[in-house]
Design a protein around this motif. Structure first.
Motif, PDB file in Angstrom:
ATOM      1  N   ARG A   1       0.894  -1.160   0.132  1.00 47.44           N
ATOM      2  CA  ARG A   1      -0.069  -0.031  -0.052  1.00 47.44           C
ATOM      3  C   ARG A   1       0.572   1.268  -0.068  1.00 47.44           C
ATOM      4  NH1 ARG A   1      -4.674  -1.617   4.444  1.00 47.44           N
ATOM      5  NH2 ARG A   1      -5.668  -3.182   3.217  1.00 47.44           N
ATOM      6  N   ARG A   2       2.200   1.346   0.525  1.00 43.11           N
ATOM      7  CA  ARG A   2       2.773   2.363   0.747  1.00 43.11           C
ATOM      8  C   ARG A   2       3.670   2.751  -0.677  1.00 43.11           C
ATOM      9  NH1 ARG A   2       6.073   1.604   6.411  1.00 43.11           N
ATOM     10  NH2 ARG A   2       4.357   1.643   7.769  1.00 43.11           N
TER      11      ARG A   2
ATOM     12  N   LEU B   1       4.725   6.975  -4.750  1.00 38.59           N
ATOM     13  CA  LEU B   1       4.958   7.714  -6.023  1.00 38.59           C
ATOM     14  C   LEU B   1       4.172   8.699  -6.077  1.00 38.59           C
ATOM     15  CD1 LEU B   1       5.121   3.876  -7.833  1.00 38.59           C
ATOM     16  CD2 LEU B   1       7.070   5.528  -7.524  1.00 38.59           C
ATOM     17  N   ALA B   2       2.892   8.732  -5.812  1.00 40.22           N
ATOM     18  CA  ALA B   2       2.143   9.886  -5.890  1.00 40.22           C
ATOM     19  C   ALA B   2       2.677  11.327  -5.407  1.00 40.22           C
ATOM     20  CB  ALA B   2       0.727   9.500  -5.498  1.00 40.22           C
ATOM     21  N   SER B   3       3.223  10.876  -4.244  1.00 41.11           N
ATOM     22  CA  SER B   3       3.730  12.309  -3.509  1.00 41.11           C
ATOM     23  C   SER B   3       4.879  12.657  -4.326  1.00 41.11           C
ATOM     24  CB  SER B   3       4.137  11.866  -1.774  1.00 41.11           C
ATOM     25  OG  SER B   3       4.681  12.829  -1.260  1.00 41.11           O
TER      26      SER B   3
ATOM     27  N   GLY C   1       7.551  16.585  -7.518  1.00 42.67           N
ATOM     28  CA  GLY C   1       8.274  16.837  -8.832  1.00 42.67           C
ATOM     29  C   GLY C   1       7.392  17.929  -9.669  1.00 42.67           C
ATOM     30  N   ALA C   2       5.990  17.693  -9.700  1.00 41.95           N
ATOM     31  CA  ALA C   2       5.361  18.706 -10.578  1.00 41.95           C
ATOM     32  C   ALA C   2       5.449  19.936  -9.985  1.00 41.95           C
ATOM     33  CB  ALA C   2       3.929  18.050 -10.536  1.00 41.95           C
ATOM     34  N   ALA C   3       5.133  20.114  -8.464  1.00 41.88           N
ATOM     35  CA  ALA C   3       5.105  21.243  -7.882  1.00 41.88           C
ATOM     36  C   ALA C   3       6.719  22.148  -8.196  1.00 41.88           C
ATOM     37  CB  ALA C   3       5.097  21.187  -6.270  1.00 41.88           C
ATOM     38  N   ILE C   4       7.620  21.194  -8.103  1.00 47.13           N
ATOM     39  CA  ILE C   4       9.074  21.818  -8.325  1.00 47.13           C
ATOM     40  C   ILE C   4       9.061  22.229  -9.758  1.00 47.13           C
ATOM     41  CG2 ILE C   4      11.451  21.403  -8.394  1.00 47.13           C
ATOM     42  CD1 ILE C   4      11.047  19.551  -5.980  1.00 47.13           C
ATOM     43  N   GLY C   5       8.558  21.504 -11.030  1.00 44.94           N
ATOM     44  CA  GLY C   5       8.776  21.981 -12.128  1.00 44.94           C
ATOM     45  C   GLY C   5       7.986  23.107 -12.318  1.00 44.94           C
TER      46      GLY C   5
END
Length: 238
Positions: free
Chosen positions: A13-14, A19-21, A26-30
């Motif tokens: 489950r983890r 991966l989503a986190s 990564g999206a936020a940083i990009g």
């Protein structure tokens, strides 16, 4: 046994959440990098700035005219006066002479042989013991006239001239003296008075005049007393 099964499920489950986190981070940083890049390369719009020009300050007042220079007066150097030795006073060799014209001599009566009973030195018609110029039965008063030596001329018989005094020579005294004297019928001089004097010369003039003797002055052939005014010009000898 059951612990191992639950542990495996938990691990399974983890994995997707991690991966989503990671993807979100990564999206936020990009996205942050993209925004930073876009901002860096976007043309900047500069806001207009209102420029207000102040009027130039007024020109400074002209400088005052230079003060007029006072003319320079040349410095006067004091003159050095050399000391002179005092001059010795020398007694004048020549005496001042009275400015008197030679007197008019009266006409001498012709000598006669005299008269019987006359006295030597008497006059015709005289009385023994009478005064010269007197009249028989008269009071015996002698006539007196007043005159100046510039009007009548008295003939000098004897006497000294007026000598300059040392003080008068030292002070270079010159000028005219006026002295009035009484000349009697016998020609002697008395009662001299100084009417106009000169410094240091009054006493000397009176003494000299009173030692002089003149020929008696005749009026109508008779001697008279003369209250004579002497005008004496004194000049220093050259």
């Amino acid at each position: 046994m059951f612990d191992n099964i639950t542990a495996v499920r938990a691990k399974t489950r983890r994995a997707p959440s991690m991966l989503a986190s990671i993807g979100l981070h990564g999206a936020a940083i990009g996205l942050a990098l993209a925004l930073t890049y876009v901002r860096a390369h976007m043309p900047r719009q500069e806001a207009p700035v209102d420029v207000v020009f102040r009027p130039p300050p007024p020109p400074p007042p002209p400088p005052p005219p230079p003060a007029a220079r006072k003319p320079k007066t040349p410095r006067q150097t004091p003159k050095v006066i050399p000391k002179t030795q005092p001059t010795a006073i020398v007694q004048p060799k020549e005496l001042p002479k009275l400015e008197e014209a030679p007197p008019d001599l009266p006409e001498e009566p012709e000598a006669d042989e005299g008269v019987e009973g006359g006295v030597e030195g008497g006059v015709v018609g005289g009385v023994v013991g009478g005064a010269v110029g007197g009249q028989i039965g008269g009071t015996g008063q002698v006539k007196r006239i007043e005159a100046e030596n510039t009007v009548i001329k008295m003939q000098k018989i004897s006497g000294p001239e007026i000598d300059y005094t040392p003080q008068a020579i030292e002070h270079e005294v010159q000028g005219t003296m006026v002295v009035k004297c009484l000349i009697t019928i016998d020609g002697t001089v008395h009662n001299c008075r100084v009417l106009q004097g000169l410094p240091f010369m009054d006493r000397a003039a009176v003494d000299a005049l009173q030692k002089q003797r003149y020929q008696p002055y005749l009026v109508g052939g008779q001697p008279v007393e003369v209250d004579l005014t002497f005008r004496i010009r004194l000049v220093l000898p050259q």
